[in-house]
Motif scaffolding. Structure first.
Motif, PDB file in Angstrom:
ATOM      1  N   GLY A  59      68.680  26.750 -69.573  1.00 43.51           N
ATOM      2  CA  GLY A  59      69.342  26.217 -70.760  1.00 43.51           C
ATOM      3  C   GLY A  59      70.703  25.662 -70.416  1.00 43.51           C
ATOM      4  O   GLY A  59      70.924  25.196 -69.300  1.00 43.51           O
ATOM      5  N   ASP A  60      71.647  25.740 -71.352  1.00 41.85           N
ATOM      6  CA  ASP A  60      72.986  25.246 -71.036  1.00 41.85           C
ATOM      7  C   ASP A  60      74.054  26.243 -71.474  1.00 41.85           C
ATOM      8  O   ASP A  60      73.774  27.241 -72.143  1.00 41.85           O
ATOM      9  N   ILE A  61      75.269  25.952 -71.074  1.00 40.07           N
ATOM     10  CA  ILE A  61      76.378  26.884 -71.278  1.00 40.07           C
ATOM     11  C   ILE A  61      76.645  27.119 -72.770  1.00 40.07           C
ATOM     12  O   ILE A  61      77.054  28.212 -73.163  1.00 40.07           O
ATOM     13  N   GLY A  62      76.349  26.094 -73.605  1.00 43.29           N
ATOM     14  CA  GLY A  62      76.537  26.238 -75.047  1.00 43.29           C
ATOM     15  C   GLY A  62      75.545  27.235 -75.651  1.00 43.29           C
ATOM     16  O   GLY A  62      75.852  27.935 -76.614  1.00 43.29           O
ATOM     17  N   ASP A  63      74.338  27.297 -75.069  1.00 45.90           N
ATOM     18  CA  ASP A  63      73.341  28.282 -75.514  1.00 45.90           C
ATOM     19  C   ASP A  63      73.794  29.690 -75.138  1.00 45.90           C
ATOM     20  O   ASP A  63      73.642  30.633 -75.909  1.00 45.90           O
ATOM     21  N   ARG A  64      74.328  29.799 -73.919  1.00 48.23           N
ATOM     22  CA  ARG A  64      74.674  31.123 -73.395  1.00 48.23           C
ATOM     23  C   ARG A  64      75.960  31.684 -73.984  1.00 48.23           C
ATOM     24  O   ARG A  64      76.085  32.882 -74.177  1.00 48.23           O
ATOM     25  N   PHE A  65      76.946  30.791 -74.194  1.00 44.26           N
ATOM     26  CA  PHE A  65      78.248  31.238 -74.684  1.00 44.26           C
ATOM     27  C   PHE A  65      78.674  30.380 -75.869  1.00 44.26           C
ATOM     28  O   PHE A  65      79.565  29.545 -75.744  1.00 44.26           O
ATOM     29  N   PRO A  66      78.036  30.552 -77.029  1.00 49.14           N
ATOM     30  CA  PRO A  66      78.337  29.678 -78.173  1.00 49.14           C
ATOM     31  C   PRO A  66      79.805  29.771 -78.604  1.00 49.14           C
ATOM     32  O   PRO A  66      80.396  30.857 -78.570  1.00 49.14           O
ATOM     33  N   ASP A  67      80.362  28.607 -78.973  1.00 49.06           N
ATOM     34  CA  ASP A  67      81.786  28.612 -79.347  1.00 49.06           C
ATOM     35  C   ASP A  67      82.015  29.189 -80.744  1.00 49.06           C
ATOM     36  O   ASP A  67      83.133  29.237 -81.240  1.00 49.06           O
ATOM     37  N   THR A  68      80.925  29.633 -81.373  1.00 50.28           N
ATOM     38  CA  THR A  68      81.058  30.324 -82.664  1.00 50.28           C
ATOM     39  C   THR A  68      81.212  31.837 -82.433  1.00 50.28           C
ATOM     40  O   THR A  68      81.474  32.578 -83.367  1.00 50.28           O
ATOM     41  N   ASP A  69      81.046  32.265 -81.170  1.00 50.52           N
ATOM     42  CA  ASP A  69      81.091  33.690 -80.840  1.00 50.52           C
ATOM     43  C   ASP A  69      82.508  34.082 -80.409  1.00 50.52           C
ATOM     44  O   ASP A  69      83.010  33.590 -79.404  1.00 50.52           O
ATOM     45  N   PRO A  70      83.156  34.969 -81.192  1.00 52.29           N
ATOM     46  CA  PRO A  70      84.541  35.333 -80.877  1.00 52.29           C
ATOM     47  C   PRO A  70      84.708  36.008 -79.509  1.00 52.29           C
ATOM     48  O   PRO A  70      85.801  36.031 -78.958  1.00 52.29           O
ATOM     49  N   ARG A  71      83.590  36.521 -78.940  1.00 55.29           N
ATOM     50  CA  ARG A  71      83.686  37.161 -77.609  1.00 55.29           C
ATOM     51  C   ARG A  71      84.184  36.196 -76.541  1.00 55.29           C
ATOM     52  O   ARG A  71      84.762  36.594 -75.531  1.00 55.29           O
ATOM     53  N   TRP A  72      83.891  34.899 -76.714  1.00 53.76           N
ATOM     54  CA  TRP A  72      84.233  33.921 -75.666  1.00 53.76           C
ATOM     55  C   TRP A  72      85.541  33.195 -75.945  1.00 53.76           C
ATOM     56  O   TRP A  72      85.909  32.287 -75.237  1.00 53.76           O
ATOM     57  N   GLU A  73      86.228  33.617 -77.019  1.00 53.39           N
ATOM     58  CA  GLU A  73      87.487  32.955 -77.344  1.00 53.39           C
ATOM     59  C   GLU A  73      88.521  33.251 -76.260  1.00 53.39           C
ATOM     60  O   GLU A  73      88.799  34.408 -75.957  1.00 53.39           O
ATOM     61  N   GLY A  74      89.056  32.187 -75.680  1.00 56.10           N
ATOM     62  CA  GLY A  74      90.047  32.340 -74.616  1.00 56.10           C
ATOM     63  C   GLY A  74      89.474  32.910 -73.333  1.00 56.10           C
ATOM     64  O   GLY A  74      90.213  33.344 -72.457  1.00 56.10           O
ATOM     65  N   ALA A  75      88.126  32.900 -73.219  1.00 56.10           N
ATOM     66  CA  ALA A  75      87.474  33.513 -72.049  1.00 56.10           C
ATOM     67  C   ALA A  75      87.874  32.818 -70.750  1.00 56.10           C
ATOM     68  O   ALA A  75      88.068  31.605 -70.709  1.00 56.10           O
ATOM     69  N   ASP A  76      87.999  33.617 -69.704  1.00 57.18           N
ATOM     70  CA  ASP A  76      88.214  33.108 -68.349  1.00 57.18           C
ATOM     71  C   ASP A  76      86.863  32.559 -67.881  1.00 57.18           C
ATOM     72  O   ASP A  76      85.877  33.299 -67.813  1.00 57.18           O
ATOM     73  N   SER A  77      86.819  31.270 -67.565  1.00 58.52           N
ATOM     74  CA  SER A  77      85.533  30.658 -67.207  1.00 58.52           C
ATOM     75  C   SER A  77      84.961  31.217 -65.917  1.00 58.52           C
ATOM     76  O   SER A  77      83.765  31.058 -65.649  1.00 58.52           O
ATOM     77  N   ARG A  78      85.795  31.864 -65.100  1.00 58.47           N
ATOM     78  CA  ARG A  78      85.265  32.518 -63.903  1.00 58.47           C
ATOM     79  C   ARG A  78      84.318  33.641 -64.316  1.00 58.47           C
ATOM     80  O   ARG A  78      83.319  33.900 -63.643  1.00 58.47           O
ATOM     81  N   ALA A  79      84.630  34.298 -65.436  1.00 53.72           N
ATOM     82  CA  ALA A  79      83.764  35.376 -65.922  1.00 53.72           C
ATOM     83  C   ALA A  79      82.462  34.802 -66.477  1.00 53.72           C
ATOM     84  O   ALA A  79      81.390  35.397 -66.306  1.00 53.72           O
ATOM     85  N   LEU A  80      82.540  33.632 -67.142  1.00 50.10           N
ATOM     86  CA  LEU A  80      81.326  33.002 -67.663  1.00 50.10           C
ATOM     87  C   LEU A  80      80.412  32.594 -66.500  1.00 50.10           C
ATOM     88  O   LEU A  80      79.199  32.827 -66.532  1.00 50.10           O
ATOM     89  N   LEU A  81      81.030  32.000 -65.472  1.00 43.21           N
ATOM     90  CA  LEU A  81      80.259  31.611 -64.286  1.00 43.21           C
ATOM     91  C   LEU A  81      79.615  32.848 -63.656  1.00 43.21           C
ATOM     92  O   LEU A  81      78.430  32.843 -63.306  1.00 43.21           O
ATOM     93  N   GLY A  82      80.396  33.915 -63.543  1.00 43.64           N
ATOM     94  CA  GLY A  82      79.891  35.150 -62.946  1.00 43.64           C
ATOM     95  C   GLY A  82      78.717  35.723 -63.723  1.00 43.64           C
ATOM     96  O   GLY A  82      77.748  36.212 -63.139  1.00 43.64           O
ATOM     97  N   ALA A  83      78.801  35.631 -65.061  1.00 44.08           N
ATOM     98  CA  ALA A  83      77.730  36.183 -65.900  1.00 44.08           C
ATOM     99  C   ALA A  83      76.428  35.414 -65.707  1.00 44.08           C
ATOM    100  O   ALA A  83      75.337  35.964 -65.860  1.00 44.08           O
ATOM    101  N   VAL A  84      76.532  34.132 -65.347  1.00 42.54           N
ATOM    102  CA  VAL A  84      75.337  33.324 -65.088  1.00 42.54           C
ATOM    103  C   VAL A  84      74.869  33.509 -63.635  1.00 42.54           C
ATOM    104  O   VAL A  84      73.679  33.666 -63.359  1.00 42.54           O
ATOM    105  N   TRP A  85      75.821  33.499 -62.709  1.00 47.20           N
ATOM    106  CA  TRP A  85      75.470  33.511 -61.292  1.00 47.20           C
ATOM    107  C   TRP A  85      74.992  34.883 -60.801  1.00 47.20           C
ATOM    108  O   TRP A  85      74.052  34.958 -59.992  1.00 47.20           O
ATOM    109  N   ALA A  86      75.587  35.967 -61.285  1.00 51.97           N
ATOM    110  CA  ALA A  86      75.241  37.297 -60.761  1.00 51.97           C
ATOM    111  C   ALA A  86      73.737  37.603 -60.874  1.00 51.97           C
ATOM    112  O   ALA A  86      73.122  38.005 -59.882  1.00 51.97           O
ATOM    113  N   PRO A  87      73.109  37.402 -62.045  1.00 51.10           N
ATOM    114  CA  PRO A  87      71.667  37.678 -62.112  1.00 51.10           C
ATOM    115  C   PRO A  87      70.818  36.736 -61.265  1.00 51.10           C
ATOM    116  O   PRO A  87      69.772  37.139 -60.746  1.00 51.10           O
ATOM    117  N   LEU A  88      71.275  35.484 -61.109  1.00 49.56           N
ATOM    118  CA  LEU A  88      70.516  34.539 -60.274  1.00 49.56           C
ATOM    119  C   LEU A  88      70.571  34.980 -58.815  1.00 49.56           C
ATOM    120  O   LEU A  88      69.576  34.955 -58.090  1.00 49.56           O
TER     121      LEU A  88
END
Ligand SMILES: [Zn+2]
Length: 163
Positions: A59-88
């Motif tokens: 899918g895409d990053i918008g599916d995984r980390f929707p901008d309507t979700d307050p959890r990702w507000e101000g998120a460090d994108s290194r953490a978003l990348l890590g959340a995708v890359w670690a399971p792969l």
């Protein structure tokens, strides 16, 4: 030993506004403007994350980390990348190489390219020589050319070997 190769590509763009830190490839670069976004607005890491998702049909990053979700507000994108890359990575995928192009009129990115590449290599757990970060301007044309936005394009090749 059989190899499965997958190629992925990602693209991202963020508007640059005053009062936000300029974050690119996980690095803070001195500049009076920074990317507007729900997260830290790191266009390069978002394009890379999308490339990894694209290569593996995730899918895409918008599916995984929707901008309507307050959890990702101000998120460090290194953490978003890590959340995708670690399971792969855990599933056996390895990055053969990353080829990235950043398009920005300002700041001047040339001197930062090696550091950005090393940072990305570290995040993916691969040698720095497997990451190439290139920087372009748009010759002052359009909104990017006026310094109002930053864009990034990334191609990644993944490899998974099985017996
Ligand atoms: Zn983005």
């Amino acid at each position: 030993m059989a190899h499965a190769f997958r190629v992925g590509q990602g693209f991202d763009l963020h508007r640059l506004v005053r009062g936000r830190p300029f974050v690119l490839g996980g690095l803070r670069i001195p500049h009076p403007r920074g990317p507007l976004g729900h997260s830290d607005g790191d266009a390069l890491l978002h394009a890379l994350t999308d490339a990894l998702l694209g290569a593996t049909g995730g899918g895409d990053i918008g599916d995984r980390f929707p901008d309507t979700d307050p959890r990702w507000e101000g998120a460090d994108s290194r953490a978003l990348l890590g959340a995708v890359w670690a399971p792969l990575r855990k599933a056996g995928w390895r990055v053969c190489n990353v080829d990235a192009t950043v398009v920005a009129e300002r700041p001047t990115l040339g001197p930062w390219k090696p550091r950005i590449a090393r940072g990305i290599a570290r995040l993916l757990g691969i040698p720095a020589g497997r990451v190439c970060v290139k920087a372009k301007t748009l010759e002052k044309l359009g909104e990017i050319g006026k310094g109002k936005a930053v864009a990034a394009q990334v191609v990644v090749l993944l490899d998974k070997s099985s017996r």
